[in-house]
Scaffold this active site. Structure first.
Site, PDB file in Angstrom:
ATOM      1  N   LYS A 108      40.323  28.747  44.498  1.00  0.00           N
ATOM      2  CA  LYS A 108      41.003  28.852  45.790  1.00  0.00           C
ATOM      3  C   LYS A 108      40.118  28.258  46.883  1.00  0.00           C
ATOM      4  O   LYS A 108      38.903  28.449  46.879  1.00  0.00           O
ATOM      5  CB  LYS A 108      41.322  30.323  46.082  1.00  0.00           C
ATOM      6  CG  LYS A 108      42.191  30.544  47.323  1.00  0.00           C
ATOM      7  CD  LYS A 108      42.557  32.011  47.486  1.00  0.00           C
ATOM      8  CE  LYS A 108      43.402  32.266  48.717  1.00  0.00           C
ATOM      9  NZ  LYS A 108      43.768  33.687  48.871  1.00  0.00           N
ATOM     10  N   SER A 130      48.471  34.891  49.562  1.00  0.00           N
ATOM     11  CA  SER A 130      48.024  33.595  50.027  1.00  0.00           C
ATOM     12  C   SER A 130      47.486  32.694  48.913  1.00  0.00           C
ATOM     13  O   SER A 130      47.286  31.504  49.128  1.00  0.00           O
ATOM     14  CB  SER A 130      46.926  33.798  51.076  1.00  0.00           C
ATOM     15  OG  SER A 130      45.794  34.461  50.504  1.00  0.00           O
ATOM     16  N   SER A 174      47.202  39.200  47.902  1.00  0.00           N
ATOM     17  CA  SER A 174      47.210  37.743  47.774  1.00  0.00           C
ATOM     18  C   SER A 174      46.902  37.196  46.391  1.00  0.00           C
ATOM     19  O   SER A 174      47.004  35.994  46.168  1.00  0.00           O
ATOM     20  CB  SER A 174      46.243  37.121  48.785  1.00  0.00           C
ATOM     21  OG  SER A 174      46.756  37.227  50.086  1.00  0.00           O
TER      22      SER A 174
END
Length: 483
Positions: free
Chosen positions: A77, A152, A176
């Site tokens: 990420k 996210s 997330s």
């Protein structure tokens, strides 16, 4: 059958026996990216040249039989810093940020000899539930390209679901990892707060953020968490807890397991298809010898409100460092120091980030601190105590990972309150700091549904045991999107 249809253990055995090479796996990854990335948009930055270089080195040296993750391709990420590889947090303000150090988890993955394929798309500064607030592009759900992958960590989940990488790292501040894992039909673990170092994670809300693994199955997830866990002197919130061999807990035996099912997690607002998939999952667990009762987490109703006050307050402080002075975007239109701050931040941050900074600044202001921030902290204590009370009589808590399946792109982006409300089943876990895993448990109208299994502090081994036992009785984790 593609190489990424095999598990970590199967690929490791093939690598050790030299039936395949790390170069083959990296090629598989980039071939798949070339084929589907235009449709899903999982990545912000690719690491192609370096990835093939590492693959060749590992191939020449041979794979250590004791190093389970060696030679396997991973995506990271883009709020986890990677030395000399652009890290943006999906924001214009960090569009050209080139870190000079690795996050602790990245160092651990390098020691484990995984191969970093690239940096994955996300909501800007991890603020969002749909990966629509990224400065670069929206990510699409591999199961239905007209829908969001969640957020996210949307790129982390979509890349695994689409077969672009074998596994990935995400971060979870209020759901997330678990919500995108549910939306994309993969496995996502939010570890106990402090289990994994946050050093090198670009901070959103420091008392809530936690890095965790996203994988195709439970066993792979356990191996990845083993590799990234542990005390870190660089993170004062990491906890001195022995790194367990989580993979040893996958026995399939859950006879006598006591499950609490919160009435608040299956009530109003939960889609009927999601509720049915969870009830069916409970029947499967009953067949394996578990029992369940309805329980109550009475202060769950305050979860979303207190979370958005606390997270936004912490964000308003954490993001004050992005001012155009030391690194990141600097407005070319500023003529005074005050203009440098205001124009850099106004031009560099997206709407959602600015909304949360303003909300947090307001909540912390002298006239409103007691009414908002202090009250939210008090609610957090009550929510934490709810979990403590239930875990006195039950081993795990089970419910949906999200009240709905993946929603349409642009369906909620202009309605932040509805978007925030969608986090109702995940934020209490972060507020309490306990671990939780999302595993695929069915489909509703062709879209994946996630089962959320919540444990007591540092009981990730038990979560893996329960999730793995369920997975072995079902085939949902083997289903793949038709891209």
């Amino acid at each position: 059958m593609g190489l990424f249809d095999f598990s970590v253990k199967e690929l490791h055995d093939k690598l050790v026996k030299k039936e395949i090479s790390p170069f083959d796996l990296v090629s598989e990854s980039f071939n798949r990216i070339e084929s589907v990335e235009d449709k899903v948009g999982s990545f912000i930055t690719l690491n192609k040249e370096a990835a093939f270089g590492v693959a060749e080195e590992l191939g020449d040296a041979g794979i250590d039989p004791n190093n389970m993750l060696a030679g396997l391709p991973i995506g990271i990420k883009d709020n986890i810093v990677t030395k000399s590889l652009r890290t943006t947090a999906a924001s214009k303000i960090l569009e050209n940020f080139d870190p000079i150090y690795d996050a602790t988890v990245v160092s651990k993955l390098k020691n484990a000899q995984t191969i970093n394929i690239g940096k994955l798309n996300m909501d800007e500064f991890a603020m969002g539930s749909s990966t629509e607030t990224s400065y670069f592009h929206k990510t699409h759900n591999p199961w239905d390209l007209s829908r969001v992958p969640g957020g996210s960590s949307g790129g982390s989940a979509s890349a695994v679901a689409a077969g672009e990488v074998l596994f990935s790292l995400g971060s979870d501040t209020g759901g997330s990892i678990r919500q995108p894992a549910a939306f994309c039909g993969v496995v996502g673990m939010k570890p106990t707060y402090g289990r994994v170092s946050r050093f090198g994670l670009i901070a959103f809300a420091s008392s809530l953020d936690q890095i965790g693994p996203i994988t195709k199955n439970v066993e792979d997830n356990a191996y990845l968490l083993e590799a990234i866990s542990g005390l870190d002197a660089n993170d004062s919130t990491s906890i001195n807890q022995p790194v367990e061999r989580f993979s040893d807990s996958l026995t399939g035996d859950i006879k006598g397991l006591r499950i609490g099912v919160p009435k608040e997690y299956l009530g109003e607002g939960v889609d009927p298809g999601v509720k049915q998939a969870v009830l069916d999952a409970l029947k499967t667990l009953e067949k394996l010898g578990a029992t369940w009762d309805e329980v109550s987490l009475p202060h769950s109703e305050y979860g979303v409100a207190s979370y958005y006050i606390l997270a936004s307050s912490e964000a308003s402080s954490n993001l004050s460092r992005f001012d155009g002075v030391r690194y990141g975007y600097r407005s070319p239109n500023a003529t005074t120091l005050e203009e440098l701050y205001t124009k850099t931040r106004s031009e560099g941050f997206g709407d959602e980030v600015k909304r949360r900074i303003m909300l947090g600044t307001y909540a912390l202001s002298s006239g409103y601190y007691d009414a908002y921030y202090k009250k939210a902290q008090q609610a957090r204590t009550l929510i934490k105590q709810d979990f403590v009370n239930v875990f006195e009589n039950y081993d795990v808590i089970i419910g949906p990972s999200s009240p709905t399946t993946a929603f349409k792109i642009d369906g909620m982006i202009n309605d932040p309150i509805t978007m925030y409300s969608n986090d109702i089943l995940t934020v209490p876990i972060n507020l309490a700091g306990v671990p939780a895993i999302s595993v695929p448990c069915g489909f509703s109208d062709g879209l994946p549904v996630g089962l959320q299994i919540i444990g007591n502090y540092f009981e990730e081994s038990l979560l893996y045991k329960v999730a793995h036992a369920f997975e072995q009785e079902t085939t949902f984790h083997k289903e793949k999107p038709n891209l």
